[in-house]
Scaffold this motif. Structure first.
Motif, mmCIF file in Angstrom:
data_model
loop_
_atom_site.group_PDB
_atom_site.id
_atom_site.type_symbol
_atom_site.label_atom_id
_atom_site.label_comp_id
_atom_site.label_asym_id
_atom_site.label_seq_id
_atom_site.Cartn_x
_atom_site.Cartn_y
_atom_site.Cartn_z
ATOM 1 N N GLU A 199 42.745 45.430 41.407
ATOM 2 C CA GLU A 199 42.902 44.320 42.290
ATOM 3 C C GLU A 199 42.914 44.809 43.903
ATOM 4 O O GLU A 199 42.095 44.130 44.638
ATOM 5 N N GLU A 200 43.439 45.800 43.985
ATOM 6 C CA GLU A 200 43.418 46.582 45.332
ATOM 7 C C GLU A 200 42.019 46.846 45.908
ATOM 8 O O GLU A 200 41.160 46.553 46.781
ATOM 9 N N ALA A 201 41.281 47.607 44.931
ATOM 10 C CA ALA A 201 39.929 48.059 45.116
ATOM 11 C C ALA A 201 38.990 46.602 45.367
ATOM 12 O O ALA A 201 38.056 46.780 46.007
ATOM 13 N N HIS A 202 39.300 45.730 44.590
ATOM 14 C CA HIS A 202 38.482 44.437 44.811
ATOM 15 C C HIS A 202 38.724 43.757 45.948
ATOM 16 O O HIS A 202 37.787 43.515 46.674
ATOM 17 N N ALA A 203 39.945 43.877 46.334
ATOM 18 C CA ALA A 203 40.194 43.417 47.846
ATOM 19 C C ALA A 203 39.507 44.025 48.895
ATOM 20 O O ALA A 203 39.119 43.675 49.917
ATOM 21 N N ALA A 204 39.172 45.378 48.843
ATOM 22 C CA ALA A 204 38.704 46.018 49.675
ATOM 23 C C ALA A 204 37.252 46.201 49.602
ATOM 24 O O ALA A 204 36.477 46.760 50.359
ATOM 25 N N GLY A 205 36.714 45.424 48.829
ATOM 26 C CA GLY A 205 35.156 45.594 48.577
ATOM 27 C C GLY A 205 34.518 46.676 47.833
ATOM 28 O O GLY A 205 33.512 46.683 47.877
ATOM 29 N N LYS A 206 35.327 47.356 47.402
ATOM 30 C CA LYS A 206 34.766 48.415 46.539
ATOM 31 C C LYS A 206 34.239 48.085 45.245
ATOM 32 O O LYS A 206 33.146 48.656 44.688
ATOM 33 N N LEU A 207 34.855 47.094 44.784
ATOM 34 C CA LEU A 207 34.749 46.334 43.255
ATOM 35 C C LEU A 207 34.147 44.931 43.638
ATOM 36 O O LEU A 207 35.098 44.346 44.173
ATOM 37 N N GLN A 208 33.014 44.343 43.119
ATOM 38 C CA GLN A 208 32.613 43.151 43.373
ATOM 39 C C GLN A 208 33.359 42.197 42.117
ATOM 40 O O GLN A 208 33.526 41.037 42.515
ATOM 41 N N ALA A 209 33.641 42.758 41.162
ATOM 42 C CA ALA A 209 34.292 42.065 40.220
ATOM 43 C C ALA A 209 34.869 42.953 39.281
ATOM 44 O O ALA A 209 34.768 44.078 39.083
ATOM 45 N N ILE A 210 36.241 42.411 38.594
ATOM 46 C CA ILE A 210 37.052 43.109 37.787
ATOM 47 C C ILE A 210 37.458 42.789 36.422
ATOM 48 O O ILE A 210 37.298 41.463 36.351
ATOM 49 N N GLY A 211 37.523 43.488 35.372
ATOM 50 C CA GLY A 211 37.941 42.914 34.176
ATOM 51 C C GLY A 211 38.219 43.947 33.005
ATOM 52 O O GLY A 211 38.927 45.038 33.398
ATOM 53 N N VAL A 212 37.958 43.732 31.963
ATOM 54 C CA VAL A 212 38.605 44.744 30.732
ATOM 55 C C VAL A 212 37.793 44.859 29.620
ATOM 56 O O VAL A 212 36.778 44.155 29.383
ATOM 57 N N SER A 213 38.041 45.721 28.803
ATOM 58 C CA SER A 213 37.598 46.054 27.695
ATOM 59 C C SER A 213 38.311 46.257 26.550
ATOM 60 O O SER A 213 39.353 46.851 26.676
ATOM 61 N N ASN A 214 37.848 45.655 25.195
ATOM 62 C CA ASN A 214 38.779 45.836 24.091
ATOM 63 C C ASN A 214 40.190 45.197 24.127
ATOM 64 O O ASN A 214 40.950 45.813 23.206
ATOM 65 N N PHE A 215 40.215 44.405 25.087
ATOM 66 C CA PHE A 215 41.601 43.805 25.219
ATOM 67 C C PHE A 215 41.622 42.520 24.338
ATOM 68 O O PHE A 215 40.761 41.795 24.064
ATOM 69 N N GLU A 216 42.912 42.456 23.444
ATOM 70 C CA GLU A 216 42.966 41.166 22.755
ATOM 71 C C GLU A 216 43.992 40.256 23.443
ATOM 72 O O GLU A 216 44.314 40.605 24.427
ATOM 73 N N ARG A 217 44.123 39.035 23.028
ATOM 74 C CA ARG A 217 44.879 37.947 23.443
ATOM 75 C C ARG A 217 46.082 38.358 24.134
ATOM 76 O O ARG A 217 46.204 37.966 25.296
ATOM 77 N N ALA A 218 47.006 39.198 23.517
ATOM 78 C CA ALA A 218 48.127 39.614 24.140
ATOM 79 C C ALA A 218 48.033 40.174 25.326
ATOM 80 O O ALA A 218 48.899 40.203 26.217
ATOM 81 N N ASP A 219 47.132 41.025 25.187
ATOM 82 C CA ASP A 219 46.837 42.072 26.288
ATOM 83 C C ASP A 219 46.338 41.459 27.435
ATOM 84 O O ASP A 219 46.700 41.532 28.619
ATOM 85 N N LEU A 220 45.452 40.440 27.213
ATOM 86 C CA LEU A 220 44.910 39.566 28.297
ATOM 87 C C LEU A 220 45.965 38.460 28.994
ATOM 88 O O LEU A 220 46.418 38.413 30.310
ATOM 89 N N GLU A 221 46.998 37.994 28.158
ATOM 90 C CA GLU A 221 48.061 37.046 28.767
ATOM 91 C C GLU A 221 48.945 37.922 29.398
ATOM 92 O O GLU A 221 49.603 37.316 30.361
#
Length: 293
Positions: free
Chosen positions: A133-155
């Motif tokens: 989130e910090e890097a996204h706010a600084a413009g280092k990352l244009q979008a952020i997400g996850v990989s291999n996350f299940e529903r509980a991890d996302l919640e």
């Protein structure tokens, strides 16, 4: 090749990407360069792949402007503290040789040595997410997400993070399609990406898929990639062969409703061969395939 999905923050992401897992740092340079020459505009890598430097070199060798190519990388699965994740994000920027990364994902909710073993990494994932989130706010990352996350991890991230994940990249192919997770993510406005859409090549050995592909005058890989696209997923096929790179983008056909239903209900048991052991993931074997419907 010219179509894109729109992420929840308005960022455009090309509908097809090139995966680079298990391609060495030096070997990946000409592959990325050639893929971009053929029209690919989305390249997927990860810290765990050990080839970010080579991917960056391939981008520059292509001669195509940086802002025309979408680059995804992934934070190492074992990175579960804010300070470590922040340092690793900056390390990826340096390795790739870019001033921003288009999409960065947490590679796994658990370290690979404990993948799906039930350990509680909610707090660690929030720490890693805070760094993204910090890097996204600084413009280092244009979008952020996850990989291999299940529903509980996302919640966990939905309830405690400040920015909602925009992408969830998961294993998805004919015979192993996590429909419940796909529906959940779609309802939460997350784009689902499908890595290994050809089942690490195992789908190519399936006679039933070959027979169906023949009906459309395509090969099995094209059928599998098109299947993902028609489910609204973003497929990330990986290949080191120029001919396959080209044919994997030749997707100007539509799988019929009847055949899509058959593919959705497939119970094909894919043997991933050497990919089963996943040396990238601490030699831990994959969990059992997703439940079919």
């Amino acid at each position: 090749m010219e179509e894109s999905f729109t992420l929840s923050n308005g960022i455009q992401i090309p509908k097809l990407g090139l995966g680079t897992w298990r391609i060495g740092d030096s070997a990946v340079v000409p592959i990325v360069r050639e893929a971009i020459t053929l029209g690919y505009r989305h390249i997927d890598t990860a810290q765990a792949y050990g080839n970010e430097r080579g991917v960056g070199e391939g981008l520059r060798a292509s001669g195509i402007a940086r802002d025309e190519i979408f680059v995804t990388t992934k934070l190492a699965a074992e990175s579960k503290s804010f300070a470590d994740a922040r340092d690793r994000i900056d390390a990826s920027l340096r390795a790739l040789g870019v001033d921003h990364i288009d999409l960065m994902l947490i590679h796994s909710p658990q370290p690979w040595s404990e993948f799906r073993d039930g350990g509680d990494y909610d707090a660690g994932n929030l720490e890693a997410w805070r760094a993204l989130e910090e890097a996204h706010a600084a413009g280092k990352l244009q979008a952020i997400g996850v990989s291999n996350f299940e529903r509980a991890d996302l919640e966990n991230l939905f309830a405690n993070g400040s920015v909602r994940p925009m992408v969830n990249q998961v294993l998805a192919h004919v015979g192993n399609t996590p429909f419940d997770l796909i529906d959940y993510c779609r309802n939460e406005d997350l784009l689902m990406e499908a890595y290994s859409p050809v089942a690490h090549g195992a789908a190519m050995k399936n006679d039933r898929l070959a027979s169906m592909a023949g009906k459309y005058d395509v090969d099995v890989a094209q059928l599998c990639i098109r299947y993902c696209l028609q489910l609204g997923l973003l497929p990330l096929p990986k290949t080191t062969h120029q001919d396959h790179m080209r044919s994997n983008t030749d997707l100007d056909f539509v799988i019929s409703d009847k055949d899509m239903t058959a593919l959705k209900n497939a119970t094909t048991d894919m043997d991933y061969g050497e990919a089963n052991a996943f040396p990238v993931f601490g030699k831990k074997r994959r969990p059992a395939a997703a439940t079919e419907r």
